[in-house]
Write an enzyme that holds these catalytic residues in place. Structure first.
Site, PDB file in Angstrom:
ATOM      1  N   ASP A 160       5.899   4.703   4.837  1.00 14.20           N
ATOM      2  CA  ASP A 160       6.826   3.770   5.488  1.00 14.20           C
ATOM      3  C   ASP A 160       6.907   2.428   4.758  1.00 14.20           C
ATOM      4  O   ASP A 160       7.716   1.572   5.137  1.00 14.20           O
ATOM      5  CB  ASP A 160       6.457   3.568   6.971  1.00 14.20           C
ATOM      6  CG  ASP A 160       5.020   3.124   7.189  1.00 14.20           C
ATOM      7  OD1 ASP A 160       4.128   3.625   6.473  1.00 14.20           O
ATOM      8  OD2 ASP A 160       4.776   2.277   8.064  1.00 14.20           O
ATOM      9  N   HIS A 161       6.117   2.263   3.689  1.00 13.21           N
ATOM     10  CA  HIS A 161       6.154   1.003   2.939  1.00 13.21           C
ATOM     11  C   HIS A 161       6.742   1.150   1.530  1.00 13.21           C
ATOM     12  O   HIS A 161       6.959   0.149   0.861  1.00 13.21           O
ATOM     13  CB  HIS A 161       4.746   0.386   2.868  1.00 13.21           C
ATOM     14  CG  HIS A 161       4.293  -0.141   4.194  1.00 13.21           C
ATOM     15  ND1 HIS A 161       4.263  -1.479   4.505  1.00 13.21           N
ATOM     16  CD2 HIS A 161       3.912   0.508   5.328  1.00 13.21           C
ATOM     17  CE1 HIS A 161       3.854  -1.638   5.758  1.00 13.21           C
ATOM     18  NE2 HIS A 161       3.634  -0.447   6.282  1.00 13.21           N
TER      19      HIS A 161
ATOM     20  N   HIS B 136       1.353   3.944   1.947  1.00 11.03           N
ATOM     21  CA  HIS B 136       1.811   4.754   3.070  1.00 11.03           C
ATOM     22  C   HIS B 136       3.340   4.799   2.994  1.00 11.03           C
ATOM     23  O   HIS B 136       3.989   3.795   2.692  1.00 11.03           O
ATOM     24  CB  HIS B 136       1.335   4.160   4.401  1.00 11.03           C
ATOM     25  CG  HIS B 136      -0.136   4.389   4.643  1.00 11.03           C
ATOM     26  ND1 HIS B 136      -0.880   3.657   5.535  1.00 11.03           N
ATOM     27  CD2 HIS B 136      -0.982   5.308   4.101  1.00 11.03           C
ATOM     28  CE1 HIS B 136      -2.134   4.102   5.531  1.00 11.03           C
ATOM     29  NE2 HIS B 136      -2.219   5.094   4.669  1.00 11.03           N
TER      30      HIS B 136
ATOM     31  N   ASP C 281       0.076  -3.947   6.819  1.00 10.63           N
ATOM     32  CA  ASP C 281      -0.658  -3.254   7.894  1.00 10.63           C
ATOM     33  C   ASP C 281      -2.128  -3.661   7.856  1.00 10.63           C
ATOM     34  O   ASP C 281      -2.793  -3.474   6.830  1.00 10.63           O
ATOM     35  CB  ASP C 281      -0.580  -1.738   7.687  1.00 10.63           C
ATOM     36  CG  ASP C 281       0.836  -1.212   7.850  1.00 10.63           C
ATOM     37  OD1 ASP C 281       1.751  -2.029   8.064  1.00 10.63           O
ATOM     38  OD2 ASP C 281       1.024   0.010   7.758  1.00 10.63           O
TER      39      ASP C 281
ATOM     40  N   HIS D 116      -7.123  -2.122   6.276  1.00  5.52           N
ATOM     41  CA  HIS D 116      -6.281  -1.012   6.728  1.00  5.52           C
ATOM     42  C   HIS D 116      -6.879   0.293   6.192  1.00  5.52           C
ATOM     43  O   HIS D 116      -7.733   0.256   5.311  1.00  5.52           O
ATOM     44  CB  HIS D 116      -4.849  -1.240   6.207  1.00  5.52           C
ATOM     45  CG  HIS D 116      -3.842  -0.280   6.759  1.00  5.52           C
ATOM     46  ND1 HIS D 116      -3.738   0.015   8.097  1.00  5.52           N
ATOM     47  CD2 HIS D 116      -2.877   0.464   6.147  1.00  5.52           C
ATOM     48  CE1 HIS D 116      -2.758   0.886   8.287  1.00  5.52           C
ATOM     49  NE2 HIS D 116      -2.221   1.171   7.112  1.00  5.52           N
TER      50      HIS D 116
ATOM     51  N   HIS E 205       0.860  -1.189   0.000  1.00  5.57           N
ATOM     52  CA  HIS E 205       0.000   0.000   0.000  1.00  5.57           C
ATOM     53  C   HIS E 205       0.888   1.227   0.000  1.00  5.57           C
ATOM     54  O   HIS E 205       2.103   1.120   0.174  1.00  5.57           O
ATOM     55  CB  HIS E 205      -0.973   0.002   1.196  1.00  5.57           C
ATOM     56  CG  HIS E 205      -0.325   0.105   2.539  1.00  5.57           C
ATOM     57  ND1 HIS E 205       0.531  -0.862   3.037  1.00  5.57           N
ATOM     58  CD2 HIS E 205      -0.401   1.062   3.512  1.00  5.57           C
ATOM     59  CE1 HIS E 205       0.933  -0.510   4.249  1.00  5.57           C
ATOM     60  NE2 HIS E 205       0.391   0.655   4.553  1.00  5.57           N
TER      61      HIS E 205
ATOM     62  N   HIS F 158       6.058  -4.719  12.425  1.00  8.30           N
ATOM     63  CA  HIS F 158       5.470  -3.373  12.466  1.00  8.30           C
ATOM     64  C   HIS F 158       5.327  -2.929  13.936  1.00  8.30           C
ATOM     65  O   HIS F 158       4.289  -2.419  14.365  1.00  8.30           O
ATOM     66  CB  HIS F 158       4.111  -3.353  11.748  1.00  8.30           C
ATOM     67  CG  HIS F 158       3.788  -2.009  11.131  1.00  8.30           C
ATOM     68  ND1 HIS F 158       3.015  -1.061  11.749  1.00  8.30           N
ATOM     69  CD2 HIS F 158       4.162  -1.460   9.958  1.00  8.30           C
ATOM     70  CE1 HIS F 158       2.903   0.009  10.965  1.00  8.30           C
ATOM     71  NE2 HIS F 158       3.595  -0.206   9.864  1.00  8.30           N
TER      72      HIS F 158
END
Lengths: 298, 298
Positions: free
Chosen positions: A66-67, A64, A208, A139, A62, A265
């Site tokens: 941090d990914h 976001h 997530d 998520h 996805h 995570h």
């Protein structure tokens, strides 16, 4: 090395001194596949002696930061190393737009082609050795969990094959692949020499998510790598942030019949994960908290 | 802590297990200023216990990825930590376009305002305590070296002030700042109580560059932090790539009359920097090879 899972980054949205942003390398024979690519992934690959040049497939679960914010730097470093092999990058709806932003911020022409592929629920990447399926998880952004599974192979009954006059070598492989062969004018069919299905290894990466049925359904006999941002006392915060607690992750593993559970995570608030692990183990004994650079052989 | 230089990333374009991409924090009293922000800077800040929330000014020396790809992640983490303070980001011509790309890849609304400022040669950021000037250096992209210098202050002649009837306290500060005061109807002028200029501390950061006159001119009595991508035997490669060798960096320090030299932007080919340091010291004795997380008090 035949099959290894290398945990490159196990932190939540804010990293810590010991945990980098999300990234997992799956090493399968000569292939290296990346699940997510948080900031710093190129350096985590270098530190873990995992060749970034061997990565031909990257899956972003996805969008976001941090990914996926490790993509621009990783692509630039591949380019500085004169990569010419194309690189396939998979991601949910919007992958073209995300890759446009990634390439724009690189501000340089890359030395290789990028092939964007949209992830939808179902098979995403299927080879004759393994397959990767996507399952929608729960998520705040559109997010897919990833299921890496060896292709089911039937046991090769070697002695029967020899007794039928088949010589060890290429004909064995043909029969094992499901092809008929002819020996001294006689047809030998795969069914003549193949027994029951061998047990296949499976790794499920949730990315997530809240606890969800799709992951439970996918987890039978799998190594389950599950979101565990919070401890069990923070169930409300986890629900609010659409993440999971360690206990929720363990419940999913238990209900799904997983073989093994890794918690990932991890919020930077947990400088020690002793309690997190302890409470998860009360629900699912075969639990570990993944560490950066940990290597697991499924 | 009054004045510290924190080396956050000392690698060349490809990082190594021990060296992250370019970033230096200047801690001056309560301010933290960032020079460059390569990928992973947020985590280097966290690991070095340097508060990213206290950073109000970031200077990007040029737009090669290893000097600014840490921006999106750092901005996101500041936003996740509910920053409201505006953040000024300085960079050469094109800063608006770069920040557009940075904000686009963040894919989220930030909780604070970003103020873009274009760097040109000359004063860039001037306060009553210090100033930062930019000097054009010689690299394949438009690049500015940065000169951080304390504002020159004259020595305060305390005993003379007291003999003139000035009481220690706010009046001392006023005179030191250059304001006239009145004591018992008598005017006291700053010149009455101020002596010669005190020695001021200066840090020069070259970023990526060939040896160049602008840096020599700026380096008198400074702590010089100079590109040293290659060892002395690789002069041709350094020229080709518009970087410097360790010997060239040392020659600049010697010719400019620097107080101290730190070598940075070290190629990952040097797992040991013993030789690099040895050869630089033959030219300029007060040389060190900077390490990630090293803290230097000028």
């Amino acid at each position: 090395m035949n099959f290894e899972v290398v945990f490159l980054g196990t932190s939540a949205a804010v990293p810590s001194a010991t945990r980098a942003h999300a990234a997992i390398a799956i090493k399968y024979f000569n292939e290296i596949i990346l699940f997510d690519c948080g900031e710093g992934t190129q350096r985590q690959l270098i530190s873990s002696k995992t060749s970034y040049m061997k990565i031909n497939h990257i899956f972003i679960t996805h969008y976001h930061g941090d990914h996926f914010l490790g993509l621009p730097g990783l692509l630039q470093t591949m380019s500085l190393s004169d990569r010419t092999e194309p690189l396939t990058i998979y991601g949910p709806r919007g992958i073209n737009d995300v890759l446009d932003a990634v390439i724009r911020i690189c501000r340089t022409e890359l030395s290789f082609e990028i092939i964007p592929r949209e992830i939808k629920a179902g098979p995403v990447h299927v080879t004759d050795k393994f397959r990767i399926d996507a399952v929608k998880v729960d998520h705040s952004a559109l997010t897919y969990g990833l299921v890496f599974e060896e292709v089911k192979k039937r046991e090769f009954l070697r002695e029967i094959a020899i007794s039928l006059g088949v010589k060890p070598g290429p004909d064995f492989s043909r029969l094992h692949r499901g092809e008929e062969i002819t020996v001294d004018g006689k047809t030998i069919r795969p069914d003549n020499v193949l027994g029951g299905e061998k047990k296949c290894k499976k790794v499920v990466y949730t990315s997530d998510t809240r606890p969800c049925q799709n992951i439970i359904d996918a987890s039978k006999d799998a190594v389950l790598i599950h979101d565990s941002t919070y401890d069990g006392s923070m169930k409300d915060q986890a629900a609010e942030a659409t993440h999971s607690t360690s206990i929720e992750a363990a419940e999913v593993a238990a209900r799904g019949g997983a073989k093994k559970l890794f918690l990932i995570h991890i919020s930077p608030r947990y400088s020690s994960t002793v309690e997190l692990l302890k409470e998860a183990k009360t629900v699912f004994a075969a639990t570990s908290v993944a560490r950066d650079f940990q290597v697991y052989k499924p």
